[in-house]
Design an enzyme around this catalytic site. Structure first.
Site, PDB file in Angstrom:
ATOM      1  N   GLY A  41     -80.119 -22.306  30.581  1.00 45.09           N
ATOM      2  CA  GLY A  41     -78.956 -21.522  30.159  1.00 45.09           C
ATOM      3  C   GLY A  41     -77.789 -21.580  31.125  1.00 45.09           C
ATOM      4  N   ALA A 259     -60.942 -15.927  35.152  1.00 38.05           N
ATOM      5  CA  ALA A 259     -62.236 -15.294  35.495  1.00 38.05           C
ATOM      6  C   ALA A 259     -62.153 -13.806  35.183  1.00 38.05           C
ATOM      7  CB  ALA A 259     -62.554 -15.532  36.969  1.00 38.05           C
ATOM      8  N   GLY A 261     -64.020 -12.188  33.113  1.00 37.27           N
ATOM      9  CA  GLY A 261     -65.288 -11.612  32.661  1.00 37.27           C
ATOM     10  C   GLY A 261     -65.934 -12.441  31.570  1.00 37.27           C
ATOM     11  N   ASP A 300     -77.875 -11.137  28.890  1.00 35.97           N
ATOM     12  CA  ASP A 300     -76.438 -10.886  28.761  1.00 35.97           C
ATOM     13  C   ASP A 300     -76.037 -10.437  27.356  1.00 35.97           C
ATOM     14  OD1 ASP A 300     -76.304 -11.791  31.356  1.00 35.97           O
ATOM     15  OD2 ASP A 300     -74.783 -13.336  30.973  1.00 35.97           O
ATOM     16  N   ALA A 308     -78.614 -12.573  36.089  1.00 38.47           N
ATOM     17  CA  ALA A 308     -79.805 -13.355  35.751  1.00 38.47           C
ATOM     18  C   ALA A 308     -81.093 -12.588  36.021  1.00 38.47           C
ATOM     19  CB  ALA A 308     -79.793 -14.650  36.551  1.00 38.47           C
ATOM     20  N   HIS A 439     -88.247  -7.102  63.930  1.00 38.88           N
ATOM     21  CA  HIS A 439     -87.121  -7.171  64.863  1.00 38.88           C
ATOM     22  C   HIS A 439     -87.126  -8.525  65.580  1.00 38.88           C
ATOM     23  CE1 HIS A 439     -84.204  -5.898  67.862  1.00 38.88           C
ATOM     24  NE2 HIS A 439     -84.987  -6.463  68.770  1.00 38.88           N
TER      25      HIS A 439
HETATM   26  C1  LIG Z   1     -70.151 -18.948  37.433  1.00 34.90           C
HETATM   27  C2  LIG Z   1     -71.277 -17.973  37.253  1.00 34.90           C
HETATM   28  C3  LIG Z   1     -72.024 -17.583  38.346  1.00 34.90           C
HETATM   29  C4  LIG Z   1     -73.064 -16.683  38.193  1.00 34.90           C
HETATM   30  N1  LIG Z   1     -73.787 -16.330  39.290  1.00 34.90           N
HETATM   31  C5  LIG Z   1     -74.806 -15.447  39.162  1.00 34.90           C
HETATM   32  C6  LIG Z   1     -75.606 -15.084  40.274  1.00 34.90           C
HETATM   33  O1  LIG Z   1     -75.402 -15.562  41.389  1.00 34.90           O
HETATM   34  N2  LIG Z   1     -76.603 -14.197  40.086  1.00 34.90           N
HETATM   35  C7  LIG Z   1     -76.865 -13.644  38.867  1.00 34.90           C
HETATM   36  O2  LIG Z   1     -77.769 -12.821  38.751  1.00 34.90           O
HETATM   37  N3  LIG Z   1     -76.134 -13.978  37.787  1.00 34.90           N
HETATM   38  C8  LIG Z   1     -75.126 -14.873  37.908  1.00 34.90           C
HETATM   39  N4  LIG Z   1     -74.403 -15.236  36.803  1.00 34.90           N
HETATM   40  C9  LIG Z   1     -74.758 -14.615  35.511  1.00 34.90           C
HETATM   41  C10 LIG Z   1     -75.989 -15.309  34.893  1.00 34.90           C
HETATM   42  O3  LIG Z   1     -75.707 -16.666  34.717  1.00 34.90           O
HETATM   43  C11 LIG Z   1     -76.329 -14.642  33.585  1.00 34.90           C
HETATM   44  O4  LIG Z   1     -76.501 -13.264  33.777  1.00 34.90           O
HETATM   45  C12 LIG Z   1     -77.626 -15.205  33.009  1.00 34.90           C
HETATM   46  O5  LIG Z   1     -77.518 -16.586  32.804  1.00 34.90           O
HETATM   47  C13 LIG Z   1     -77.972 -14.507  31.712  1.00 34.90           C
HETATM   48  O6  LIG Z   1     -79.138 -15.029  31.204  1.00 34.90           O
HETATM   49  P1  LIG Z   1     -79.450 -14.998  29.647  1.00 34.90           P
HETATM   50  O7  LIG Z   1     -80.840 -15.512  29.513  1.00 34.90           O
HETATM   51  O8  LIG Z   1     -79.136 -13.679  29.095  1.00 34.90           O
HETATM   52  O9  LIG Z   1     -78.399 -15.995  28.975  1.00 34.90           O
HETATM   53  P2  LIG Z   1     -77.801 -17.411  29.319  1.00 34.90           P
HETATM   54  O10 LIG Z   1     -78.195 -17.894  30.650  1.00 34.90           O
HETATM   55  O11 LIG Z   1     -76.357 -17.335  29.004  1.00 34.90           O
HETATM   56  O12 LIG Z   1     -78.518 -18.346  28.283  1.00 34.90           O
HETATM   57  C14 LIG Z   1     -78.328 -18.226  26.908  1.00 34.90           C
HETATM   58  C15 LIG Z   1     -78.717 -19.538  26.267  1.00 34.90           C
HETATM   59  O13 LIG Z   1     -78.740 -19.372  24.873  1.00 34.90           O
HETATM   60  C16 LIG Z   1     -78.268 -20.545  24.269  1.00 34.90           C
HETATM   61  N5  LIG Z   1     -77.832 -20.193  22.914  1.00 34.90           N
HETATM   62  C17 LIG Z   1     -76.838 -19.337  22.562  1.00 34.90           C
HETATM   63  N6  LIG Z   1     -76.777 -19.228  21.231  1.00 34.90           N
HETATM   64  C18 LIG Z   1     -77.747 -20.028  20.726  1.00 34.90           C
HETATM   65  C19 LIG Z   1     -78.191 -20.343  19.429  1.00 34.90           C
HETATM   66  N7  LIG Z   1     -77.647 -19.788  18.357  1.00 34.90           N
HETATM   67  N8  LIG Z   1     -79.209 -21.225  19.306  1.00 34.90           N
HETATM   68  C20 LIG Z   1     -79.792 -21.785  20.390  1.00 34.90           C
HETATM   69  N9  LIG Z   1     -79.414 -21.527  21.630  1.00 34.90           N
HETATM   70  C21 LIG Z   1     -78.417 -20.652  21.810  1.00 34.90           C
HETATM   71  C22 LIG Z   1     -77.145 -20.994  25.172  1.00 34.90           C
HETATM   72  O14 LIG Z   1     -76.891 -22.378  25.022  1.00 34.90           O
HETATM   73  C23 LIG Z   1     -77.716 -20.661  26.544  1.00 34.90           C
HETATM   74  O15 LIG Z   1     -78.395 -21.753  27.108  1.00 34.90           O
HETATM   75  C24 LIG Z   1     -73.373 -16.155  36.917  1.00 34.90           C
HETATM   76  C25 LIG Z   1     -72.634 -16.560  35.797  1.00 34.90           C
HETATM   77  C26 LIG Z   1     -71.607 -17.464  35.965  1.00 34.90           C
HETATM   78  C27 LIG Z   1     -70.832 -17.893  34.747  1.00 34.90           C
END
Ligand SMILES: Cc1cc2nc3c(=O)[nH]c(=O)nc-3n(C[C@H](O)[C@H](O)[C@H](O)COP(=O)(O)OP(=O)(O)OC[C@H]3O[C@@H](n4cnc5c(N)ncnc54)[C@H](O)[C@@H]3O)c2cc1C
Length: 455
Positions: A41, A259, A261, A300, A308, A439
């Site tokens: 993801g 950026a 959100g 998310d 994550a 420590h």
């Molecule tokens: C630049 C950046 C940096 C980040 N850094 C951090 C960090 O350091 N620490 C942290 O905790 N979080 C970080 N995050 C946030 C983190 O990436 C997300 O919170 C996390 O990926 C959410 O996980 P998820 O499983 O909910 O969804 P996602 O990781 O968004 O995965 C959802 C997946 O669903 C797939 N999908 C969507 N709709 C469909 C569909 N209809 N059919 C099939 N597949 C589908 C998408 O292709 C995607 O692969 C960051 C985000 C960004 C953008």
């Protein structure tokens, strides 16, 4: 004919989806995982991992430049953006491969296609309709693009995905938004020599962070210009026009990072048509159940915590409650208030629980103590006497329960889990004082903060 009947269908293979699938596979369930782009993801492919890999390169560069004070001569140190990018790609593909292997080991069937929820227990992908006793929705989030004049189809504007693969470090970078993503990229590119300006509408960066810690961090990022309380009005190429107190300014940049959100990915795969309740994200209870029977939502897409590790935990909770309807009685429920956060800027910042500023806004009484990171010998040895850093603790004045811990400085993200455990176990500050910390470690600043509270 291939199987179309499963115990659980998981839609989306980010941290939430792939971990839920894995846990359920190991619990003996027949699981289908549908992903349209890539396993891992956002987090693995264009989020947490690629950003932290690039930030580590920048951090090594910074450490080398500052090594003189520790008696190490690294004069003439340079960096190679193309090689940093190549290393980032190598890390990402290695970890994506690891997720694939983990799913195979758990016996999960993976389909690489876009899925569509046709109703409880029914998902279509690549022309095949799959049925399952349960469906877990884990479609994640997408970058928000505000409808600013001049923003759409502007080649100078990139989002958090586009900026990861710029072919060179921009001389001037304008960052619209002072949240985690904006601040991390500002830290990365300013360390690599870009002239960076962050334009933020709120009076302070990182809205979830304690106000005085956020101000301390902003001052520590002295190479970055922060324009606070500013509203972006329009874009023209890489020129950004923003206003403050009715006065308009135009900033000239080479690249503009949007950026502002991310928003839950609730559209385009049948959520509304299926009757899922949506309020910003998909509405869930603390077991990750939605309003539809046997349809669960995690990560998310719920809009509750866009991190994550929160997605991982939500995935585990959904998996546990699917496997055992009594799981919630064993504590398998989401406790949103103990989800920690971290920002991997330089210096690093992390926190969990209530901030002093939040408590004040809520009119709530709290006891607080804040100590400088220099209370730790290791911090001084490795960062110097003047390096920015601090730890702050927030305590309930009646019960002495620890309500929040916030850390600024090296290793903050690595040590915050300990504070998270303190909150999770509802420990008091006296309990925390009895914990033996190794420590010398930087984490001793948390212990110092606990002893600094005047009870
Ligand atoms: C630049 C950046 C940096 C980040 N850094 C951090 C960090 O350091 N620490 C942290 O905790 N979080 C970080 N995050 C946030 C983190 O990436 C997300 O919170 C996390 O990926 C959410 O996980 P998820 O499983 O909910 O969804 P996602 O990781 O968004 O995965 C959802 C997946 O669903 C797939 N999908 C969507 N709709 C469909 C569909 N209809 N059919 C099939 N597949 C589908 C998408 O292709 C995607 O692969 C960051 C985000 C960004 C953008």
């Amino acid at each position: 004919m291939s199987e179309t009947r499963f115990d659980v269908i998981v839609l989306g293979a980010g941290p939430g989806g792939y971990l839920a699938a894995e846990r359920l596979g190991h619990a003996g369930k027949k699981v289908l995982l549908i992903e349209e782009v890539a396993l891992g993801g956002t987090c693995l492919n264009v989020g947490c991992i690629p950003t932290k890999t690039l930030l580590n390169g920048a951090k090594n560069y910074l450490h080398a430049k500052e090594a003189g004070q520790f008696g190490v001569d690294a004069t003439g140190v340079t960096f190679d953006w193309a090689r940093m990018q190549a290393w980032k790609d190598q890390v990402v593909s290695g970890l994506v491969g690891g997720v694939g292997a983990a799913e195979r080991k758990a016996g999960v069937t993976v389909v690489n296609a876009r899925g569509h929820l046709d109703g409880p227990g029914k998902v279509t992908a690549a022309g095949t309709t799959y049925t399952g006793d349960h469906v877990i929705v884990a479609t994640g989030s997408v970058p928000a693009m505000p409808p600013l004049p001049g923003a759409a189809d502007n080649p100078a504007v990139v989002d958090s995905t586009g900026i990861l693969s710029l072919d060179q470090v921009p001389a001037r970078l304008a960052v619209i938004g002072g949240g985690v993503i904006g601040v991390e990229f500002a830290s990365l590119f300013s360390t690599l020599g870009s002239e960076v300006t962050v334009i933020e509408m709120a009076p302070e960066i990182l809205p979830f962070m304690d106000d005085d810690m956020a101000a301390q961090l902003r001052k520590a990022m002295s190479d970055v210009t922060f324009e606070l309380g500013c509203k972006v009005e329009s874009l023209d190429g890489a020129s950004v026009t923003y206003s403050k107190n009715g006065q308009s300014t135009t900033l000239e940049a080479d690249v503009v990072l949007m950026a502002v959100g991310r928003r839950p990915a609730t559209a385009g795969w049948g959520a509304e048509e299926a009757g899922l309740e949506i309020n910003r994200g998909i509405v869930v209870d603390d077991r990750m159940r939605t309003n539809l029977p046997n349809v669960w939502a995690i990560g998310d897409v719920t809009g509750r915590s866009l991190l994550a590790h929160a997605a991982y935990r939500m995935g585990e909770i959904a998996a546990a409650n699917i496997s055992d309807p009594e799981a919630h009685r064993r504590g398998e429920v989401m406790r949103w208030h103990t989800v920690p956060w971290a920002v991997y800027c330089m210096p690093e910042a992390a926190g969990v629980g209530l901030t002093e500023s939040q408590a004040k806004r809520e009119g709530r009484e709290v006891l607080v103590a804040k100590v400088p990171a220099q209370m730790s010998g290791r911090f001084i040895a490795e960062n110097g006497f003047k390096a920015p850093g601090s730890a702050k603790i927030v305590v309930d004045p009646l019960t002495h329960q620890v309500l929040g811990v916030h850390v600024l400085g090296a290793y903050a993200a690595e040590m915050i889990w300990g504070a998270q455990a303190v909150l999770e176990m509802e420990l008091t500050v006296e309990d925390l004082r009895q914990v033996v910390f190794p420590h010398p470690t930087v984490s001793e600043v948390i212990r110092e903060a606990a002893w600094a509270v005047k009870l």
